[in-house]
Design a protein around this motif. Structure first.
Motif, PDB file in Angstrom:
ATOM      1  N   ASP A 105       0.842  -1.201   0.000  1.00 32.92           N
ATOM      2  CA  ASP A 105       0.000   0.000   0.000  1.00 32.92           C
ATOM      3  C   ASP A 105       0.878   1.252   0.000  1.00 32.92           C
ATOM      4  O   ASP A 105       0.969   1.971   1.004  1.00 32.92           O
ATOM      5  N   THR A 113      -0.768   4.725   1.025  1.00 31.79           N
ATOM      6  CA  THR A 113      -0.977   4.991   2.450  1.00 31.79           C
ATOM      7  C   THR A 113       0.329   5.386   3.125  1.00 31.79           C
ATOM      8  O   THR A 113       0.364   6.295   3.963  1.00 31.79           O
ATOM      9  N   ARG A 171       1.161   8.973   5.033  1.00 27.11           N
ATOM     10  CA  ARG A 171       1.647   9.083   6.414  1.00 27.11           C
ATOM     11  C   ARG A 171       2.972   9.842   6.455  1.00 27.11           C
ATOM     12  O   ARG A 171       3.221  10.621   7.390  1.00 27.11           O
TER      13      ARG A 171
END
Length: 445
Positions: A10, A13, A17
């Protein structure tokens, strides 16, 4: 170092972050990583196909020979040889890709824990709690407050001698000032070992590049380090590899203490490992010129009592909270007002998943200043170090590492000088330090 499988599963993601640390994130070249990952997948798929084909053809060779079909068997053997060469080339390329990807990851910081407040800089930090001896905040002085430089110089704090001997941002302490500095160090070590269960250690002040790479100082922060020996300076072609290896002065004993578990599989029953050391720390403070040029706040050489814990992954946030209280205990015993800050995503250090700072009150500056930083690195350092433990299922699993100051000795000295100063220029010695000072109740000119 981040787990590469997170990026493979992923990537979006992970980038989101990372961008909470810095927008836009400048840590990972996403296009280059994506291209390498695509090539890796292609080669991996092709490798599996080649391995399957080689196995099939290899089985046919015996059968062909058994039937007397020698020409066909020779052709099959030639095909297997060709497949072997292609497999070797694929393996070499996969190794190169893996190396390139790992080099990229060495420059990527840790992912912030979900509980970390989001912010771009120190203005996004959150006050968790404050403490003062009477619960009413820092005390008010009934005379003009001096800063630690003006208080300390008549008592043995010698900045001019530090400049004479070395240069700016170095300091000499003499007499009762040097003794107070030593008393603080001994007091901190005694509290951490006798009350909080840390094992005292003495470690080298000079380390090799592997040691710094393991805790994340290299390669990203080399400019912040003092090189003790650059490769090749100790001799010509006959010099040993060890003599020619790059060596550096430690920026903190977190580096040495955490590396105790490098390439080690620790029995689960031995966790947690709690270590402490008092060492000088050496930092070039690259990029900080013009900041805190007066006094002891930002020195190239300073002392620190460090706390390190190596723990089971399920216990690391419990350990983080405990370590914060271990640092707080020093300030409370010294009677120094402070506050605990939860650092935001944009103000955390490179390897930290979550960090709490302790900031002590400095009356001359009328503000709080950092005196300790306590961080949970989760598995970020352990992955670099290959620091593991054997879990209940008998499998090797990465430990979590934590570190924090318990405390920075020089900054604690600053806080004592400013908070315990008297109108006549003397400084009252805190009660807990007097046994370390031969009973001395005050520093006087």
């Amino acid at each position: 170092m981040l787990d590469i499988t997170l990026l493979r599963k992923d990537l979006g993601t992970v980038i989101a972050r990372l961008e909470s640390r810095k927008t836009p994130q400048a840590f990972l070249n996403v296009d280059a990583f994506t291209a390498l990952e695509s090539e890796r997948k292609t080669i991996q798929t092709r490798t599996e196909e080649l391995q399957s084909k080689r196995n099939t053809v290899s089985k046919q060779i015996g059968m062909l020979k058994g039937k007397g079909l020698h020409a066909e068997a020779d052709a099959a053997m030639a095909e297997v040889a060709g497949l072997k060469a292609e497999l070797e080339a694929s393996a070499a390329r996969l190794d190169a890709i893996q190396g390139d990807m790992e080099s990229m990851l060495l420059a990527v910081p840790n992912l912030p824990h979900a509980s970390v407040p989001v912010g771009s800089d120190e203005t996004g930090n959150v006050v968790v709690r404050s403490w003062s001896p009477d619960g009413k905040g820092p005390k008010a002085f009934d005379f003009p407050v001096k800063d630690h430089v003006d208080v300390g110089e008549p008592l043995g704090l010698d900045f001019d001698m530090g400049v004479k001997l070395t240069g700016s941002r170095f300091t000499v302490m003499q007499g009762q000032m040097a003794r107070l500095h030593r008393a603080l160090s001994a007091f901190m070590l005694d509290v951490q070992t006798q009350e909080h269960g840390y094992q005292e250690c003495y470690t080298p002040y000079i380390v090799n590049a592997d040691t710094l790479r393991g805790t994340g100082q290299l390669p990203k922060f080399e400019e912040d380090l003092f090189a003790a020996n650059k490769g090749g300076q100790d001799g010509g072609p006959d010099a040993s590899a060890e003599a020619n290896a790059a060596l550096y002065l430690i920026p903190t004993s977190e580096v040495t203490l955490t590396n105790f578990v490098r390439d080690v599989v620790t029995p689960e029953a031995d966790l947690p490992i709690k270590l402490t050391a008092h060492t000088p720390c050496f930092r070039s403070e690259a990029g900080s010129y013009g900041r805190d040029t007066r006094g002891l706040i930002r020195q190239h050489q300073f002392d620190k009592v460090e706390m390190v814990q190596i723990v089971h992954p399920e216990k690391s946030y419990e350990a983080l909270d405990a370590m914060v209280t271990h640092a707080e205990a020093i300030l409370q015993k010294l009677g120094l007002p402070y506050r605990v800050m939860s650092l935001c995503t944009g103000d955390m250090g490179f390897g930290a998943a979550k960090t709490f700072d302790l900031e002590v009150w400095l009356p001359a500056q009328n503000t709080y200043r950092e005196i300790s930083s306590v961080s949970n690195m989760e598995a970020f350092q352990a992955r670099r170090l290959q620091a593991r433990f054997k879990n209940a299922q008998g499998k090797n699993e990465l430990v979590h590492t934590l570190n924090g100051s318990g405390l920075a000795v020089g900054r604690t000295l600053v806080a004592v000088l400013e908070n315990y100063q008297n109108a006549d220029g003397s400084v009252t010695v805190p009660e807990v330090l007097r046994p370390y000072m031969g009973g001395m109740a005050a520093l006087k000119a």
